[in-house]
Design an enzyme around this catalytic site. Structure first.
Site, short mmCIF file in Angstrom:
data_model
loop_
_atom_site.label_atom_id
_atom_site.label_comp_id
_atom_site.label_asym_id
_atom_site.label_seq_id
_atom_site.Cartn_x
_atom_site.Cartn_y
_atom_site.Cartn_z
CD GLU A 134 -3.22 -1.28 2.35
OE1 GLU A 134 -2.84 -0.22 2.91
OE2 GLU A 134 -3.73 -1.85 2.06
CB SER A 139 9.38 -3.39 4.21
OG SER A 139 10.56 -2.90 3.80
CB THR A 165 3.80 -6.80 -11.08
OG1 THR A 165 4.29 -6.14 -9.91
CG2 THR A 165 4.47 -7.35 -12.43
N GLY A 354 31.79 3.13 -22.47
CA GLY A 354 30.88 4.72 -23.26
C GLY A 354 29.34 3.61 -23.63
CD GLU A 377 7.27 -10.99 -4.66
OE1 GLU A 377 7.15 -11.09 -3.67
OE2 GLU A 377 6.46 -11.13 -5.62
CB THR A 379 14.12 -4.86 0.71
OG1 THR A 379 14.26 -4.25 2.49
CG2 THR A 379 13.64 -3.26 0.03
CB SER A 380 19.13 -6.03 0.02
OG SER A 380 19.11 -7.08 -1.14
CD GLU A 381 18.46 -2.58 2.80
OE1 GLU A 381 17.11 -3.04 1.91
OE2 GLU A 381 18.87 -2.18 2.19
C1 LIG Z 1 8.40 -2.48 -9.66
C2 LIG Z 1 7.82 -2.41 -8.54
C3 LIG Z 1 6.83 -3.40 -8.39
C4 LIG Z 1 5.76 -4.27 -7.27
N1 LIG Z 1 5.13 -5.47 -7.81
C5 LIG Z 1 4.38 -5.21 -6.22
C6 LIG Z 1 3.65 -6.45 -6.49
O1 LIG Z 1 2.50 -7.14 -7.68
N2 LIG Z 1 2.20 -6.55 -5.22
C7 LIG Z 1 2.80 -6.11 -4.34
O2 LIG Z 1 2.05 -6.59 -2.84
N3 LIG Z 1 3.72 -4.86 -4.33
C8 LIG Z 1 4.54 -4.63 -5.29
N4 LIG Z 1 5.47 -4.36 -4.97
C9 LIG Z 1 6.41 -3.41 -4.01
C10 LIG Z 1 6.84 -4.37 -2.99
O3 LIG Z 1 6.81 -5.00 -2.34
C11 LIG Z 1 7.83 -3.36 -2.09
O4 LIG Z 1 7.64 -1.89 -2.98
C12 LIG Z 1 8.97 -3.63 -1.52
O5 LIG Z 1 8.19 -4.84 -0.18
C13 LIG Z 1 9.75 -2.55 -0.23
O6 LIG Z 1 8.10 -1.95 0.54
P1 LIG Z 1 8.68 -0.06 0.47
O7 LIG Z 1 8.37 0.43 -0.84
O8 LIG Z 1 7.22 0.11 0.85
O9 LIG Z 1 9.57 0.53 1.06
P2 LIG Z 1 9.53 0.59 2.71
O10 LIG Z 1 8.87 -0.70 3.10
O11 LIG Z 1 8.84 1.73 3.05
O12 LIG Z 1 10.93 0.60 3.00
C14 LIG Z 1 12.09 2.24 2.53
C15 LIG Z 1 13.59 1.45 3.15
O13 LIG Z 1 13.44 1.13 4.68
C16 LIG Z 1 13.99 -0.43 5.14
N5 LIG Z 1 13.49 -0.56 5.56
C17 LIG Z 1 11.96 -1.08 6.05
N6 LIG Z 1 12.10 -2.21 7.68
C18 LIG Z 1 13.09 -2.00 8.05
C19 LIG Z 1 13.37 -2.49 9.03
N7 LIG Z 1 12.82 -2.99 9.63
N8 LIG Z 1 15.01 -2.56 9.07
C20 LIG Z 1 15.88 -2.48 8.42
N9 LIG Z 1 15.65 -1.56 7.04
C21 LIG Z 1 14.00 -1.29 6.91
C22 LIG Z 1 13.52 -0.94 3.33
O14 LIG Z 1 14.78 -2.19 3.70
C23 LIG Z 1 14.04 0.14 2.32
O15 LIG Z 1 15.32 0.11 2.29
C24 LIG Z 1 6.27 -4.23 -6.25
C25 LIG Z 1 7.32 -3.09 -5.96
C26 LIG Z 1 7.87 -2.74 -7.66
C27 LIG Z 1 9.32 -1.14 -7.15
#
Ligand SMILES: Cc1cc2nc3c(=O)[nH]c(=O)nc-3n(C[C@H](O)[C@H](O)[C@H](O)COP(=O)(O)OP(=O)(O)OC[C@H]3O[C@@H](n4cnc5c(N)ncnc54)[C@H](O)[C@@H]3O)c2cc1C
Length: 397
Positions: A134, A139, A165, A354, A377, A379-381
């Site tokens: 949302e 995360s 997606t 280049g 799916e 983030t790396s974190e």
């Molecule tokens: C092109 C694209 C397609 C996608 N498709 C789908 C889809 O089909 N369905 C769906 O449901 N979602 C989808 N997503 C969403 C995706 O799963 C989320 O973007 C992802 O899980 C990260 O959530 P966020 O963007 O809200 O980042 P945030 O959760 O706001 O994180 C921001 C930063 O904070 C870090 N962070 C957050 N919590 C912690 C913690 N506890 N400890 C350390 N670091 C932390 C994160 O690693 C990141 O670096 C898609 C995203 C993109 C960009």
């Protein structure tokens, strides 16, 4: 390291699996690679390629045979994902949420739900999205706000979803909602609804889809918001039990993590192929750049990381295929393969000098696609949190 020899020492593929992977590889060489750069630059949905993927039966790869699928395992799906992503990562994106939907329906759906959706999903006529993220919760999945309230024979859904997606073209959305916002812990108040909608319609019975989100890469496949205003979902579309949705989605996400690891291996394979070819063609200081030691060092590092990533992917895919709990392996594979892919793609761009910065070369597209893999799916974190939690449990002092 011949292409297609992916971890062959570690995995015995059946003749059927080998035939499928070879068919997909030939298809990618013939139909995808020649057009992928152009379609990607135009951000064009690959209609013709998707039709061909349907004809090849790819959308039904893991659907049970009794529902018209091929009944194959997640390992085969992962290896197909590698081949497709070697051509164009977006093709794997078109399939991933569909496969997560099939996986969840197979495991938690009622017979009536399976009969209703799986046959059309197996042919690709009906394609699925999966929506949990949302605007205010990615995360932190338990922080979602989208609400579903039971009203006689239906759930009434209100809220906004982000980053969906296949959000526009999907006819079925696996939707994570809150059914009990007071639950403690919050995940016990979360449920999954299977939402049917009209593919390609931007408004449908209380669902609005704003224009596609514009992205750095991962073009061709759409990513959208989904806005729900009093949208009614029949109660019979609840997946499994009310309150168990978080657990189902976390199970499904392991499939997604294996898929993202597979995409990373496919993308990195392509970047490596492009770099090693270019290094032998391009000359500088009177010899092919492949003869300069610092380029050789890069190729050696890229090749080694790629092989390690392939092995990690195989281990995770095999474990998940066997139905075992695989959060550690899927998390490790997702983390390692995507970080390795990002490094390999960056080095491949450097090898191109280049020209790597020019849209004429495929590496430019791969360079824009790779960062998404570090995020989608989980983030790396977040993978590192999952991994360390598991390790601390296993090695409890
Ligand atoms: C092109 C694209 C397609 C996608 N498709 C789908 C889809 O089909 N369905 C769906 O449901 N979602 C989808 N997503 C969403 C995706 O799963 C989320 O973007 C992802 O899980 C990260 O959530 P966020 O963007 O809200 O980042 P945030 O959760 O706001 O994180 C921001 C930063 O904070 C870090 N962070 C957050 N919590 C912690 C913690 N506890 N400890 C350390 N670091 C932390 C994160 O690693 C990141 O670096 C898609 C995203 C993109 C960009």
């Amino acid at each position: 390291m011949a292409r297609g020899e992916i971890g062959s020492a570690l995995v015995d593929l059946t003749d059927e699996q080998r035939a499928i992977i070879e068919t997909v590889r030939d298809f990618v060489d013939r139909e995808v690679i020649p057009v992928a750069d152009e379609l990607e630059h135009r951000d064009e949905y690959p209609e013709k390629i998707v039709e061909q993927m349907k004809e090849l039966g790819l959308f039904g790869l893991t659907a049970p045979e009794e529902y018209g699928g091929a009944g194959l395992d997640l390992l085969t799906y992962a290896l197909v994902g590698v081949e497709l992503s070697r051509g164009w990562m977006s093709l794997s994106g078109i399939m991933n949420t569909h496969f997560m939907g099939i996986y969840l329906l197979k495991k938690y759906g009622t017979d009536a739900q399976k009969e209703r959706w799986l046959p059309r999903m197996a042919t690709g006529e009906l394609r699925a999205a999966l929506s949990m993220s949302e605007p205010g919760a990615g995360s932190d999945v338990q922080a979602i706000q989208t609400r579903a309230v039971r009203d006689s024979d239906a759930y009434v859904v209100n809220g906004s979803k982000m980053w969906v997606t296949n959000g526009l073209r999907a006819g079925l959305v696996t939707l994570l909602v809150k059914t009990d916002p007071t639950a403690d812990p919050p995940h016990k108040g979360m449920s999954v609804l299977m939402v049917e909608k009209e593919p390609e319609a931007t408004t449908f019975e209380g669902i609005t889809i704003p224009p596609n989100i514009e992205k750095m890469g991962y073009h061709g496949v759409e990513t959208t918001e989904l806005v729900f205003a009093d949208h009614r979902v029949p109660a019979e579309n609840l997946l499994g039990e009310e309150g168990a949705g978080f657990r189902y989605i976390m199970d499904g996400i392991e499939v997604g993590r294996v898929n993202v690891a597979a995409r990373a291996v496919g993308l990195a394979t392509r970047a490596f192929e492009e770099a090693i070819r270019y290094a032998q063609e391009r000359t500088a200081f009177g010899k092919p750049i492949a003869q300069h030691q610092m380029i050789q060092e890069k190729l050696a590092e890229m090749g080694t990381k790629l092989e390690a990533a392939r092995l990690m992917l195989l281990q995770a895919a095999k474990k998940k295929s066997a139905g075992e709990r695989s959060d550690l392996e899927a998390g490790m594979a997702k983390y390692f393969c995507t970080e390795a892919c990002h490094e390999i793609v960056t080095d491949a761009l450097r090898v191109h000098g280049g020209y790597g910065y020019s849209t004429e070369y495929t590496i430019e597209r791969l360079y824009r696609d790779a960062p998404f893999l570090l995020i989608g799916e989980g983030t790396s974190e977040i993978q590192k949190l999952v991994i360390s939690r598991q390790l601390l449990e296993r090695y409890r002092a």
